[in-house]
Design an enzyme around this catalytic site. Sequence first.
Site, PDB file in Angstrom:
ATOM      1  N   GLY A 157       5.346   4.833  -2.211  1.00 33.96           N
ATOM      2  CA  GLY A 157       4.341   5.158  -1.197  1.00 33.96           C
ATOM      3  C   GLY A 157       4.054   3.977  -0.283  1.00 33.96           C
ATOM      4  CB  ALA A 183      -4.890   2.522  -6.702  1.00 30.65           C
ATOM      5  CE1 TYR A 218      -7.126  10.132  -3.160  1.00 32.82           C
ATOM      6  CE2 TYR A 218      -9.206   9.634  -2.090  1.00 32.82           C
ATOM      7  CZ  TYR A 218      -7.948   9.242  -2.502  1.00 32.82           C
ATOM      8  OH  TYR A 218      -7.523   7.958  -2.254  1.00 32.82           O
ATOM      9  N   GLY A 254       5.524   9.826  -0.909  1.00 33.49           N
ATOM     10  CA  GLY A 254       6.289   8.594  -0.720  1.00 33.49           C
ATOM     11  C   GLY A 254       7.693   8.928  -0.248  1.00 33.49           C
TER      12      GLY A 254
HETATM   13  P1  NAD Z   1       0.807   7.312  -0.468  1.00 37.88           P
HETATM   14  O1  NAD Z   1       0.625   8.784  -0.371  1.00 37.88           O
HETATM   15  O2  NAD Z   1       1.676   6.639   0.534  1.00 37.88           O
HETATM   16  O3  NAD Z   1       1.350   6.911  -1.901  1.00 37.88           O
HETATM   17  C1  NAD Z   1       1.124   7.651  -3.070  1.00 37.88           C
HETATM   18  C2  NAD Z   1       2.426   7.705  -3.839  1.00 37.88           C
HETATM   19  O4  NAD Z   1       2.219   8.418  -5.067  1.00 37.88           O
HETATM   20  C3  NAD Z   1       3.532   8.436  -3.089  1.00 37.88           C
HETATM   21  O5  NAD Z   1       4.718   7.673  -3.121  1.00 37.88           O
HETATM   22  C4  NAD Z   1       3.690   9.743  -3.846  1.00 37.88           C
HETATM   23  O6  NAD Z   1       4.973  10.310  -3.737  1.00 37.88           O
HETATM   24  C5  NAD Z   1       3.335   9.304  -5.251  1.00 37.88           C
HETATM   25  N1  NAD Z   1       2.894  10.393  -6.127  1.00 37.88           N
HETATM   26  C6  NAD Z   1       2.006  11.380  -5.820  1.00 37.88           C
HETATM   27  N2  NAD Z   1       1.867  12.203  -6.883  1.00 37.88           N
HETATM   28  C7  NAD Z   1       2.676  11.706  -7.874  1.00 37.88           C
HETATM   29  C8  NAD Z   1       2.959  12.114  -9.202  1.00 37.88           C
HETATM   30  N3  NAD Z   1       2.409  13.194  -9.734  1.00 37.88           N
HETATM   31  N4  NAD Z   1       3.831  11.382  -9.924  1.00 37.88           N
HETATM   32  C9  NAD Z   1       4.430  10.279  -9.383  1.00 37.88           C
HETATM   33  N5  NAD Z   1       4.203   9.855  -8.134  1.00 37.88           N
HETATM   34  C10 NAD Z   1       3.330  10.562  -7.386  1.00 37.88           C
HETATM   35  O7  NAD Z   1      -0.653   6.675  -0.461  1.00 37.88           O
HETATM   36  P2  NAD Z   1      -1.123   5.149  -0.461  1.00 37.88           P
HETATM   37  O8  NAD Z   1      -1.953   4.935   0.726  1.00 37.88           O
HETATM   38  O9  NAD Z   1       0.007   4.242  -0.747  1.00 37.88           O
HETATM   39  O10 NAD Z   1      -2.131   5.160  -1.718  1.00 37.88           O
HETATM   40  C11 NAD Z   1      -1.762   4.620  -2.972  1.00 37.88           C
HETATM   41  C12 NAD Z   1      -2.955   4.684  -3.910  1.00 37.88           C
HETATM   42  O11 NAD Z   1      -4.037   3.930  -3.354  1.00 37.88           O
HETATM   43  C13 NAD Z   1      -3.467   6.096  -4.154  1.00 37.88           C
HETATM   44  O12 NAD Z   1      -3.835   6.209  -5.498  1.00 37.88           O
HETATM   45  C14 NAD Z   1      -4.694   6.176  -3.268  1.00 37.88           C
HETATM   46  O13 NAD Z   1      -5.640   7.063  -3.789  1.00 37.88           O
HETATM   47  C15 NAD Z   1      -5.186   4.745  -3.282  1.00 37.88           C
HETATM   48  N6  NAD Z   1      -5.985   4.439  -2.077  1.00 37.88           N
HETATM   49  C16 NAD Z   1      -5.386   4.204  -0.878  1.00 37.88           C
HETATM   50  C17 NAD Z   1      -6.161   3.936   0.247  1.00 37.88           C
HETATM   51  C18 NAD Z   1      -5.556   3.642   1.598  1.00 37.88           C
HETATM   52  O14 NAD Z   1      -6.309   3.410   2.552  1.00 37.88           O
HETATM   53  N7  NAD Z   1      -4.258   3.573   1.752  1.00 37.88           N
HETATM   54  C19 NAD Z   1      -7.553   3.943   0.144  1.00 37.88           C
HETATM   55  C20 NAD Z   1      -8.127   4.232  -1.095  1.00 37.88           C
HETATM   56  C21 NAD Z   1      -7.335   4.458  -2.209  1.00 37.88           C
END
Ligand code: NAD
Length: 325
Positions: free
Chosen positions: A15, A117, A148, A41
């Site tokens: 991701g 996270a 969420y 991702g």
């Molecule tokens: P993203 O969607 O790019 O990454 C999430 C990844 O998790 C993806 O690669 C997806 O394919 C994978 N995924 C989803 N379900 C899955 C499963 N069941 N098994 C295996 N892989 C799975 O999002 P991101 O922005 O990189 O966020 C990463 C983490 O950080 C998340 O947990 C999100 O809640 C947290 N977060 C991000 C932000 C932000 O601003 N980017 C803010 C708060 C929290």
Amino acid sequence: MSLTRKRILVTGGAGFLGSHLCERLLAEGNDVLSVDNYFTGRKDNIAHLLDHPRFEAMRHDICFPLYVEVDEIYNLACPASPVHYQFDPVQTTKVSVIGAINMLGLAKRVRAKIFQASTSEVYGDPSVHPQTEEYRGNVNPLGPRACYDEGKRCAETLFFDYHRQHHLRIKVVRIFNTYGPRMHPNDGRVVSNFIVQALRGEDITLFGDGSQTRAFCYVDDLIEGFLRMMATGEEVTGPINLGNPHEIPVRALAERVIALTGSRSRIVYRPLPQDDPTQRCPDITRARAVLGWEPSIALDDGLSRTIAYFERLLAERGGAKESPQ
Ligand code: NAD
Ligand code: UDP
Ligand code: UDP
């Protein structure tokens, strides 16, 4: 194998945040295993790591048990943008809760340190501003964001119960809006939306009147915070807010993106989605004190780097920037 080299599992490693984390952990000399089901991702995000001798990528859904031997786990797997996490809300709660149970069970069996996270969404539409970790939040448990918000809240509960019951070493961070290269161009998050719209010369879609606020952290700053958190002693469990405390109205973000891209795009107004938080900004006093961490990359600098990434991406896809009229 080196006795000091760590074997580190990153769930959601393909991701946006996960790919930057894998890159950084490899650069620090660790063995890195990315586990991802590629729901949001992309393999492209980690294509440049696949030939690395200390990197391995596994396709796996963490709602199912996983048996590997690792020293540390970063649990990032979960769709993060409202468009993606509301696409299949039941799956969002499942990955947040069942995924967390599996990763905690794995951590328990191999005695690994485990990082979660979590998110500023645990505060919901906050009535305390800026948000400190003590604030318990204002979440609508029935609305479209609940899959969420409540999923992540339950995951935090599980982390603290595994800590109390099974003495796991846990590290919980609450991430505030983060942006940078490798955000998904269609995931609907505001920074990627505005940049892609500006580069294509399309209308910039401002939801509501744009007075709602957010505070945007550049990805490199955030990943530095992750590593510092993981390196803390056993007594540090979190939760710790990680984000940039520079708060701006979303309208001002649109104006910065237009200015930095030199776009002729117009701002158009669209209805505010249900339960969209009216204000959000981290209080990072705890991160400063415990981790010695604070963001160093200014918004214009981070936006410029992100714009450069999307310019390349759109050019590769043939959706090149429209020339200014
Ligand atoms: P993203 O969607 O790019 O990454 C999430 C990844 O998790 C993806 O690669 C997806 O394919 C994978 N995924 C989803 N379900 C899955 C499963 N069941 N098994 C295996 N892989 C799975 O999002 P991101 O922005 O990189 O966020 C990463 C983490 O950080 C998340 O947990 C999100 O809640 C947290 N977060 C991000 C932000 C932000 O601003 N980017 C803010 C708060 C929290
Ligand atoms: N689990 C896993 N990998 C492991 C160990 C456990 O995926 O290496 C999963 C396992 O399927 C279980 C969950 O983690 O459902 C929780 O494990 P725990 O030991 O806490 O609970 P129990 O097995 O007693 O239900
Ligand atoms: N937003 C917007 N236009 C867009 C996408 C989002 O005005 O094209 C707004 C959205 O309503 C919210 C803010 O930008 O107020 C941040 O949205 P995002 O989905 O990035 O993250 P959130 O903080 O809401 O989870």
